[in-house]
Design an enzyme around this catalytic site. Structure first.
Site, PDB file in Angstrom:
ATOM      1  N   ARG A  35      46.924 -27.262 -16.664  1.00 18.43           N
ATOM      2  CA  ARG A  35      46.710 -26.123 -15.766  1.00 18.43           C
ATOM      3  C   ARG A  35      46.023 -24.955 -16.477  1.00 18.43           C
ATOM      4  NH1 ARG A  35      52.343 -26.544 -12.482  1.00 18.43           N
ATOM      5  NH2 ARG A  35      51.547 -27.897 -10.854  1.00 18.43           N
ATOM      6  N   LYS A 220      58.781 -41.950   1.305  1.00 15.74           N
ATOM      7  CA  LYS A 220      59.281 -41.766   2.678  1.00 15.74           C
ATOM      8  C   LYS A 220      58.177 -41.430   3.665  1.00 15.74           C
ATOM      9  CE  LYS A 220      63.708 -39.870   1.273  1.00 15.74           C
ATOM     10  NZ  LYS A 220      64.456 -38.617   1.184  1.00 15.74           N
ATOM     11  N   GLY A 376      50.810 -34.673  -6.237  1.00 12.67           N
ATOM     12  CA  GLY A 376      51.930 -35.110  -7.076  1.00 12.67           C
ATOM     13  C   GLY A 376      51.759 -36.434  -7.770  1.00 12.67           C
ATOM     14  N   GLY A 399      51.346 -29.240  -3.182  1.00 13.00           N
ATOM     15  CA  GLY A 399      51.597 -28.730  -1.833  1.00 13.00           C
ATOM     16  C   GLY A 399      50.357 -28.135  -1.189  1.00 13.00           C
TER      17      GLY A 399
HETATM   18  P1  AMP Z   1      56.488 -39.202  -2.788  1.00 13.24           P
HETATM   19  O1  AMP Z   1      57.011 -38.061  -3.596  1.00 13.24           O
HETATM   20  O2  AMP Z   1      57.050 -39.313  -1.414  1.00 13.24           O
HETATM   21  O3  AMP Z   1      54.970 -39.278  -2.825  1.00 13.24           O
HETATM   22  O4  AMP Z   1      57.030 -40.511  -3.493  1.00 13.24           O
HETATM   23  C1  AMP Z   1      56.603 -40.943  -4.743  1.00 13.24           C
HETATM   24  C2  AMP Z   1      57.598 -41.914  -5.232  1.00 13.24           C
HETATM   25  O5  AMP Z   1      57.658 -43.000  -4.351  1.00 13.24           O
HETATM   26  C3  AMP Z   1      57.284 -42.501  -6.596  1.00 13.24           C
HETATM   27  O6  AMP Z   1      58.186 -41.969  -7.515  1.00 13.24           O
HETATM   28  C4  AMP Z   1      57.494 -43.984  -6.396  1.00 13.24           C
HETATM   29  O7  AMP Z   1      58.277 -44.548  -7.403  1.00 13.24           O
HETATM   30  C5  AMP Z   1      58.199 -44.063  -5.065  1.00 13.24           C
HETATM   31  N1  AMP Z   1      58.013 -45.353  -4.392  1.00 13.24           N
HETATM   32  C6  AMP Z   1      56.850 -45.974  -4.131  1.00 13.24           C
HETATM   33  N2  AMP Z   1      57.080 -47.177  -3.587  1.00 13.24           N
HETATM   34  C7  AMP Z   1      58.417 -47.337  -3.495  1.00 13.24           C
HETATM   35  C8  AMP Z   1      59.282 -48.384  -3.038  1.00 13.24           C
HETATM   36  N3  AMP Z   1      58.765 -49.505  -2.560  1.00 13.24           N
HETATM   37  N4  AMP Z   1      60.604 -48.199  -3.122  1.00 13.24           N
HETATM   38  C9  AMP Z   1      61.101 -47.057  -3.623  1.00 13.24           C
HETATM   39  N5  AMP Z   1      60.350 -46.019  -4.062  1.00 13.24           N
HETATM   40  C10 AMP Z   1      59.021 -46.172  -4.011  1.00 13.24           C
END
Ligand code: AMP
Length: 419
Positions: A35, A220, A376, A399
């Site tokens: 950064r 999610k 992220g 964000g």
């Molecule tokens: P997010 O912050 O929602 O973008 O989520 C990122 C995280 O999703 C990463 O740390 C991944 O390890 C996790 N992730 C990706 N695929 C899966 C999965 N099939 N099961 C559990 N976690 C997952």
């Protein structure tokens, strides 16, 4: 509108809002200076023109002045990267700081102490948890009032305001947005980093060459819903992967074993499938998965359909068939946006799907596609594979980037260009 390139900073003092919110270890050593590096071209341009800079930033989430969050810890690194001895003001406002700013000569730089030592920066009161409603209302009003004075003070140091803090552009804080009101249109502008970020997002979202493919991964669907909905109006192909795969698979009657799922979002998954159909978007979901018998890098593994996962097993990555399907879509695209890994990339045994996606993006980019990676974990992911230089743009904003893709107008951008 003035730009960092057209503005001549000779003899001028510039207040430059940067995002020096870098990670520090327990000895206050910087563990990743990305950064700081990102803002150096802007600062150097001003100094080279013969201007001087007053640098403002936040670090962490202090609840008031705290040594742990002092920007003095990063001063040596800023000096080193900028190639000048940067002065330090141990308070971001006050008489001493005002004198230091006033005494700056062309070519000199002053780093202000953490702006968030003052509640006025964010404009949010810092109250004890048990504060009554009346106390809260009164404190909110008071901080909004004192925020005006605080903002005016920061603005008073400089002739020109430069915002190069894309990471906080989605916040209407004193130094990221409100301060711009104290400068006329000819004296407020974006730094290089901000401008590059805006250009990259606009190239993807407005000046789109088709086909446009977005790949959304992560854990999610609930946290990505606004993104997905806005993207459905823009993209030709939408690849939805990662943990949300199993919410879609279950909504479609699949058996998903112990895979991550949001049971309260099954209807939402169905709604997204229907919306994609209605809008003529090619929605691409994983068909097979790399399964694990526990959430661990050393788990026993197997491959199988995302809709026939036995109990005791969970999908932690996409399988070879999905890799091929995803890669084919990506390679035929002219605009690509990637947010979120398609598997648990942090585990070496489950990063192959994300690697396949990254490789396909690199190939498409070589063939003339514009690719934007951001938000992220996808940045950590592309860095893990050492492929950041082989895509068109890797965003520094989490964000802020996501809000832009959601179609929101960011306060830090609007404050300068009016929209
Ligand atoms: P997010 O912050 O929602 O973008 O989520 C990122 C995280 O999703 C990463 O740390 C991944 O390890 C996790 N992730 C990706 N695929 C899966 C999965 N099939 N099961 C559990 N976690 C997952």
């Amino acid at each position: 509108m003035q730009t960092i390139d057209t503005f001549n900073f000779a003899g001028k003092k510039a207040f430059v809002r940067v995002d020096f919110n870098v990670p520090l270890d327990e000895n206050f050593k910087i563990t990743d200076d990305t950064r700081i590096r990102a803002a150096i071209p802007t600062l150097k341009k001003i100094l080279k023109d013969g201007g001087s800079v007053i640098i403002g930033s936040h670090l962490g989430r202090p609840k008031g002045p705290a040594d742990k969050y002092s920007l003095k810890h990063i001063l040596p690194r800023v000096s080193e990267l900028l190639g000048v001895d940067v002065q330090f003001a141990s308070d971001c406002i006050g008489d001493k700081t005002e004198s230091k700013a006033a005494a700056l000569h062309p070519g000199e730089a002053l780093l202000l102490e953490n702006l968030r030592f003052y509640a006025e920066e964010e404009g949010k009161p810092r109250l004890p948890e048990d504060a009554s409603e009346e106390e809260t209302t009164a404190a909110k009003k008071a901080v909004k009032e004192s925020q005006k004075e605080f903002t005016k003070k920061l603005a008073s140091y400089a002739d020109v305001y430069v915002n190069d803090a894309f990471g906080t552009a989605h916040r209407a804080h004193a130094s990221t947005a409100l301060i711009a009101d104290y400068f006329d249109a000819g004296h407020k502008l974006f730094g290089y980093l901000m401008q590059n970020e805006i250009n990259a997002v606009e190239k993807v979202m407005s000046d789109t060459e088709r086909p446009f493919t977005a790949i959304m991964g992560g854990s999610k669907v609930s946290t990505k819903i606004d993104l997905i909905k806005n993207l459905l109006d823009k993209v030709d192909n939408l690849i939805l992967a990662g943990g949300m795969t199993y919410t879609f698979a279950k909504a479609d009657g699949g058996k998903i074993g112990d895979s991550i799922v949001e049971d309260d979002k099954l209807d939402l998954a169905k709604e997204i499938v229907a919306l994609a159909k209605e809008k003529g978007v090619n929605l691409v979901l994983a068909t097979d998965a790399k399964l694990a018998d526990s959430f661990s890098n050393d788990a026993k593994t197997a491959f199988g359909s995302v809709k026939e996962i036995p109990d005791g097993w969970e999908g932690l990555d996409i399988g070879p068939e999905s890799e091929k399907i995803f890669a084919e879509v990506i390679k035929n695209s002219k605009t690509i946006l990637w947010n979120g890994p398609v598997g648990v990339f942090e585990f070496d045994n489950f990063d192959k799907g994300s690697r396949a996606v990254a490789d396909a993006i690199v190939e498409a980019t070589k063939n003339g596609a514009f690719s934007l990676i951001g938000g992220g974990d996808s940045v950590a992911c592309i860095n893990k594979f050492g492929l950041a230089d082989d895509v068109s743009y890797v965003s520094t904003g989490g964000g802020a980037l996501l809000e832009m893709i959601e179609g929101k107008v960011l306060p830090g951008i609007k404050a300068i260009r009016g929209y």
